[in-house]
Scaffold this active site. Structure first.
Site, PDB file in Angstrom:
ATOM      1  N   GLU A   8      20.861   7.032 -23.245  1.00  0.00           N
ATOM      2  CA  GLU A   8      21.987   6.109 -23.433  1.00  0.00           C
ATOM      3  C   GLU A   8      22.789   5.884 -22.156  1.00  0.00           C
ATOM      4  O   GLU A   8      23.186   4.780 -21.838  1.00  0.00           O
ATOM      5  CB  GLU A   8      22.924   6.650 -24.524  1.00  0.00           C
ATOM      6  CG  GLU A   8      22.311   6.639 -25.900  1.00  0.00           C
ATOM      7  CD  GLU A   8      23.081   7.531 -26.859  1.00  0.00           C
ATOM      8  OE1 GLU A   8      24.184   7.164 -27.243  1.00  0.00           O
ATOM      9  OE2 GLU A   8      22.561   8.600 -27.210  1.00  0.00           O
ATOM     10  N   ASP A  82      21.191  10.689 -27.769  1.00  0.00           N
ATOM     11  CA  ASP A  82      21.928  11.885 -28.197  1.00  0.00           C
ATOM     12  C   ASP A  82      21.395  12.405 -29.534  1.00  0.00           C
ATOM     13  O   ASP A  82      20.864  11.639 -30.349  1.00  0.00           O
ATOM     14  CB  ASP A  82      23.423  11.583 -28.316  1.00  0.00           C
ATOM     15  CG  ASP A  82      24.066  11.382 -26.952  1.00  0.00           C
ATOM     16  OD1 ASP A  82      23.437  11.749 -25.941  1.00  0.00           O
ATOM     17  OD2 ASP A  82      25.187  10.844 -26.896  1.00  0.00           O
ATOM     18  N   ASP A  84      22.774  13.397 -32.280  1.00  0.00           N
ATOM     19  CA  ASP A  84      23.474  13.208 -33.553  1.00  0.00           C
ATOM     20  C   ASP A  84      22.909  11.987 -34.283  1.00  0.00           C
ATOM     21  O   ASP A  84      21.985  11.326 -33.815  1.00  0.00           O
ATOM     22  CB  ASP A  84      24.982  13.079 -33.324  1.00  0.00           C
ATOM     23  CG  ASP A  84      25.320  11.974 -32.328  1.00  0.00           C
ATOM     24  OD1 ASP A  84      24.432  11.152 -32.003  1.00  0.00           O
ATOM     25  OD2 ASP A  84      26.474  11.928 -31.873  1.00  0.00           O
ATOM     26  N   GLU A  86      24.186   9.051 -34.792  1.00  0.00           N
ATOM     27  CA  GLU A  86      24.350   7.793 -34.071  1.00  0.00           C
ATOM     28  C   GLU A  86      23.270   7.653 -33.002  1.00  0.00           C
ATOM     29  O   GLU A  86      22.720   6.572 -32.799  1.00  0.00           O
ATOM     30  CB  GLU A  86      25.741   7.730 -33.429  1.00  0.00           C
ATOM     31  CG  GLU A  86      26.063   6.361 -32.873  1.00  0.00           C
ATOM     32  CD  GLU A  86      27.522   6.234 -32.458  1.00  0.00           C
ATOM     33  OE1 GLU A  86      27.881   5.154 -31.993  1.00  0.00           O
ATOM     34  OE2 GLU A  86      28.275   7.215 -32.608  1.00  0.00           O
ATOM     35  N   TYR A 296      25.975  19.685 -25.749  1.00  0.00           N
ATOM     36  CA  TYR A 296      26.427  18.449 -26.396  1.00  0.00           C
ATOM     37  C   TYR A 296      27.770  18.647 -27.083  1.00  0.00           C
ATOM     38  O   TYR A 296      27.980  19.636 -27.782  1.00  0.00           O
ATOM     39  CB  TYR A 296      25.386  17.984 -27.412  1.00  0.00           C
ATOM     40  CG  TYR A 296      25.625  16.588 -27.920  1.00  0.00           C
ATOM     41  CD1 TYR A 296      25.793  15.533 -27.035  1.00  0.00           C
ATOM     42  CD2 TYR A 296      25.690  16.324 -29.281  1.00  0.00           C
ATOM     43  CE1 TYR A 296      26.009  14.244 -27.492  1.00  0.00           C
ATOM     44  CE2 TYR A 296      25.899  15.042 -29.748  1.00  0.00           C
ATOM     45  CZ  TYR A 296      26.062  14.006 -28.850  1.00  0.00           C
ATOM     46  OH  TYR A 296      26.298  12.736 -29.305  1.00  0.00           O
ATOM     47  N   ARG A 298      29.514  16.668 -29.297  1.00  0.00           N
ATOM     48  CA  ARG A 298      29.812  16.190 -30.658  1.00  0.00           C
ATOM     49  C   ARG A 298      29.022  17.048 -31.635  1.00  0.00           C
ATOM     50  O   ARG A 298      27.857  16.777 -31.925  1.00  0.00           O
ATOM     51  CB  ARG A 298      29.463  14.711 -30.806  1.00  0.00           C
ATOM     52  CG  ARG A 298      30.360  13.805 -29.970  1.00  0.00           C
ATOM     53  CD  ARG A 298      30.112  12.332 -30.235  1.00  0.00           C
ATOM     54  NE  ARG A 298      30.954  11.509 -29.373  1.00  0.00           N
ATOM     55  CZ  ARG A 298      30.608  11.079 -28.164  1.00  0.00           C
ATOM     56  NH1 ARG A 298      29.415  11.384 -27.689  1.00  0.00           N
ATOM     57  NH2 ARG A 298      31.427  10.350 -27.436  1.00  0.00           N
ATOM     58  N   HIS A 343      22.003  22.619 -34.370  1.00  0.00           N
ATOM     59  CA  HIS A 343      22.714  22.287 -33.141  1.00  0.00           C
ATOM     60  C   HIS A 343      23.423  23.534 -32.621  1.00  0.00           C
ATOM     61  O   HIS A 343      23.426  24.583 -33.248  1.00  0.00           O
ATOM     62  CB  HIS A 343      23.737  21.181 -33.400  1.00  0.00           C
ATOM     63  CG  HIS A 343      23.108  19.870 -33.751  1.00  0.00           C
ATOM     64  ND1 HIS A 343      23.850  18.744 -34.028  1.00  0.00           N
ATOM     65  CD2 HIS A 343      21.808  19.504 -33.872  1.00  0.00           C
ATOM     66  CE1 HIS A 343      23.034  17.743 -34.304  1.00  0.00           C
ATOM     67  NE2 HIS A 343      21.801  18.177 -34.218  1.00  0.00           N
TER      68      HIS A 343
END
Length: 730
Positions: A8, A82, A84, A86, A296, A298, A343
């Site tokens: 991203e 990423d 997650d 999203e 990460y 989030r 995670h």
């Protein structure tokens, strides 16, 4: 080129490319290449199925062309967005945008951007998780339905430009309700009886065999009666209780606790915290090459990899006394049912890359956040601190006074933090020793309303209620502020008048949208979709029909609450009636035929415009006098088209004090966050100080000889240099 990796962020791409050979090309999509259109609803409902009409934004057409060109040359295309939901959805949309089947492209994930993590992920590719993609699609469509269908209704019933959102409105209701609690709060007076022995204060805990709580003594007469009884009595030490109590280590950070702690200790907004954390995650150039500094950011997990735990224990063993290393590694688990334990929590990628080493590569705020994350992680694997808890009871025939204290016996994890709370040592007394107090008296107090939400306390509340997810906390608060629903003053969040109107209407006609349990229940359903336990189309159907029925009913039956007052004048542009309106930035006058005619002008509190001879620096229009929370000021008469303002009077200059950056005058200034002191040459010089500098003839910095400000730092008064920040006790 044999392999293409699509991520991203350009910084992330640069860091990953640094770890790989010429057989790999890495390119960044720069975010959501494909999304719902901005200018239309973008959702079709055909044959009982919701069909999102995704579009590639013009802003992304150039980068998409580059990705397509590289994809044609590549033998293997890896999706490395990423980890997650999203990120999973972004990978799904990238695959569609370049004409590939998402299930055919290998998916690689990593918690940290380090060489070992990247190589391990390439050796163990997975497939895109379509259940997570569908959970994100459901979230996106739910938010679009609420935003596009409810926002126009609010605009038509209250005023133009209002918005509503599934998480946004539930969050706003919490703030509005807290403000109402504070407004409606009625303080209760109570009295406290205390006794002083030298510098120690004992509080009355029991009187005539009745235990006292905060509100036990409600009148001065009651307090005086108790005092008369106690002042003639003899007191003895009844009991001395000493116990060892452990203060346990805190777990490493997850998103919510990082945002809360960063706000409380560093004063960073949740948005700023996440921006800085993103920089640390994506990587920086060091003497050892490009490297990511943290995992990460989030995440709602507290898990730590075995390798990271072993590395931290080895570091503690080598750099601290063995007494600081627990016999067994500490394992933490999240209380959240939806926490993704696969995670990791937020931690440094390398425990040997200390804040002292990182200092040379990071900017000040980046270093502050990195140090916060590093110390929290290292401390989480150290021994607990041990305090000696002390309690003394002093009694007479009718009353018992109590005092508590504590003394540090073993600093444990505080060895890393270095900011242990001060000991509160109790006087040296013995059981049955007769006590003669220096003073026995009463003090008057009042109960206080609940505090307004800060960003930290609001995030804690959202987390406890299950509203939103780690990735939504910061953007939600940011949206509420940008929409004019919430203002921040001295780190406290205040709801505006228009926010209160919006929540009143939504609570009455769309209670489920602002109901925290309803919103949390939807989040649980999204989690079930991600875990393949629910169909995303079913969740959308359950919500859509009853919601749209209420919207259509509201269009007909919700009475208008617009505040539009005719002022008895004609519009100079079209001769229609002029009216007084309320906007996001206060009251103004505009044409009643808006938006056909867009004539506007500013308005003073008395309904008349006070003109001046000054002209606007931005557009040349007349400046008029307006009144705000900090008093009168000059504003452009073409408001709201031009929002230029300036002070009505020249701000006071601090005599004898010069700007440490440019040597100019220091002036007293104010903003919505309160009073501060800055350079008179702003914006050419942007020096500011939160605290008032003292006349250098009275006090100078012991280090550099510059002006100092007196302030409170860690519960004590200090002098702090406005130039070099050197501190010394007052």
């Amino acid at each position: 080129m044999k392999n293409l990796i699509i991520v991203e962020s350009p910084t992330k791409a640069k860091t990953i490319k640094n770890f790989l050979d010429k057989n790999y090309e890495v390119i960044a999509s720069k975010g959501h290449i494909r999304d719902l259109p901005k200018s239309s609803f973008g959702i079709k409902f055909e044959n009982d199925i919701f069909i999102p009409e995704y579009r590639v934004s013009r802003d992304y057409s150039k980068i998409l062309k580059e990705i397509k060109t590289l994809a044609k040359k590549a033998e293997t295309i890896y999706i490395a967005t990423d980890e997650d939901r999203e990120g999973e959805a972004i990978g799904f949309h990238i695959a569609h945008a370049i004409g590939k089947n998402p299930e055919d492209l290998p998916r690689i994930t990593f918690h940290e951007i380090t060489k070992s993590a990247i190589l391990h992920s390439l050796e163990n590719p997975k497939k895109l998780d379509l259940d997570k993609v569908n959970a994100q699609q459901a979230r996106r469509l739910l938010d679009r339905i609420v935003g596009y269908k409810l926002s126009p209704l609010l605009s038509s019933k209250i005023q133009r430009g209002l918005s509503a959102g599934r998480v946004q409105s539930a969050t706003l209701k919490l703030i509005v309700n807290r403000d109402k609690e504070i407004t409606d709060f009625k303080p209760v007076t109570y009295f406290k009886i205390f006794a002083k022995l030298k510098e120690n204060e004992f509080n009355l805990a029991e009187f005539k065999n009745k235990k006292l709580d905060k509100l036990s003594i409600k009148t001065k007469e009651e307090a005086d009666e108790i005092l008369q009884t106690l002042k003639v009595e003899e007191f003895k030490v009844q009991k001395i209780d000493i116990k060892d109590r452990k203060t346990k280590t805190s777990p490493p950070f997850m998103t919510s606790t990082l945002q809360q702690t960063s706000s409380n200790t560093l004063g960073f907004s949740s948005k700023k915290t996440m921006v800085l954390a993103q920089i640390l995650y994506e990587g920086l150039k060091t003497d050892e090459g490009q490297m990511g500094l943290i995992t990460y950011m989030r995440t709602d997990s507290l898990s730590i990899s075995k390798e990271a735990i072993e590395a931290s224990r080895e570091y503690i063993k080598d750099n601290f006394d063995t007494k600081y290393l627990p016999k067994k590694a500490k394992i933490y688990t999240s209380k959240s049912k939806s926490a993704q334990e696969a995670h990791e929590a937020i931690r440094p990628t390398r425990v040997d890359f200390t804040p002292e080493i990182a200092k040379q590569y990071l900017k000040d705020d980046e270093l502050k956040l990195y140090k916060l994350i590093y110390n929290r992680f290292l401390a989480s694997q150290m021994e607990d601190a041990i305090f000696e808890s002390q309690s003394i009871l002093v009694s007479s025939e009718n009353g018992i006074f109590k005092i508590n204290g504590r003394k540090l016996k073993f600093d444990g994890f505080y060895k890393v933090y270095g900011d242990i709370d001060r000991d509160k040592l109790l006087p040296e007394l013995k059981v049955n020793e007769v006590i003669i107090f220096d003073e026995i008296n009463s003090s008057k107090h009042q109960t206080e309303p609940p505090p307004r939400f800060s960003e930290a306390s609001l995030i804690k509340m959202l987390e406890s209620l299950g509203i939103g997810r780690p990735s939504t906390y910061a953007p939600t608060i940011s949206i509420l502020q940008s929409r004019g629903y919430v203002e921040s003053e001295k780190k406290q969040l205040h709801s505006t008048e228009i926010a209160q109107k919006v929540i009143t209407l939504l609570s009455k006609y769309f209670n489920e949208i602002v109901n925290s349990s309803f919103t949390a229940n939807l989040e649980e359903k999204l989690d079930e979709i991600a875990e393949a336990n629910k169909n995303w189309q079913d969740v959308l159907r359950e919500f859509y029909a009853p919601f749209m029925e209420k919207v259509e009913d509201g269009k007909k039956n919700i009475p208008s609450q617009k505040v539009i007052i005719p002022i008895g004048e004609k519009c100079p542009d079209c001769e229609e009636e002029l009216v007084k309106r309320k906007g996001r930035f206060g009251e103004f006058i505009s044409c009643s035929s808006y938006p056909k005619c867009k004539y506007t002008r500013a308005i003073a509190e008395d309904g008349k415009v006070t003109t001046t001879d000054e002209k606007c620096d931005k557009c040349g229009a007349d400046m008029v006098v307006k009144r705000g929370r900090n008093g009168e000021f000059l504003a452009c008469s073409s408001y709201p088209d031009c929002k230029s303002t300036k002070p009505l009077k020249a701000p006071p200059v601090l005599e004898g004090i010069n700007c440490p950056d440019c040597g100019g005058d220091i002036i007293e200034r104010s903003s919505r966050r309160g009073k501060f002191f800055g350079c008179a040459k702003y914006p050419d010089c942007k020096f500011i100080s939160k605290f008032a500098p003292i006349d250098p003839n009275i006090k100078k910095c012991a280090e550099c000889g510059y002006s100092v400000a007196q302030r409170t730092y860690r519960n004590k008064e200090v002098y702090e240099c406005i130039k070099c920040k050197h501190r010394e006790d007052v």
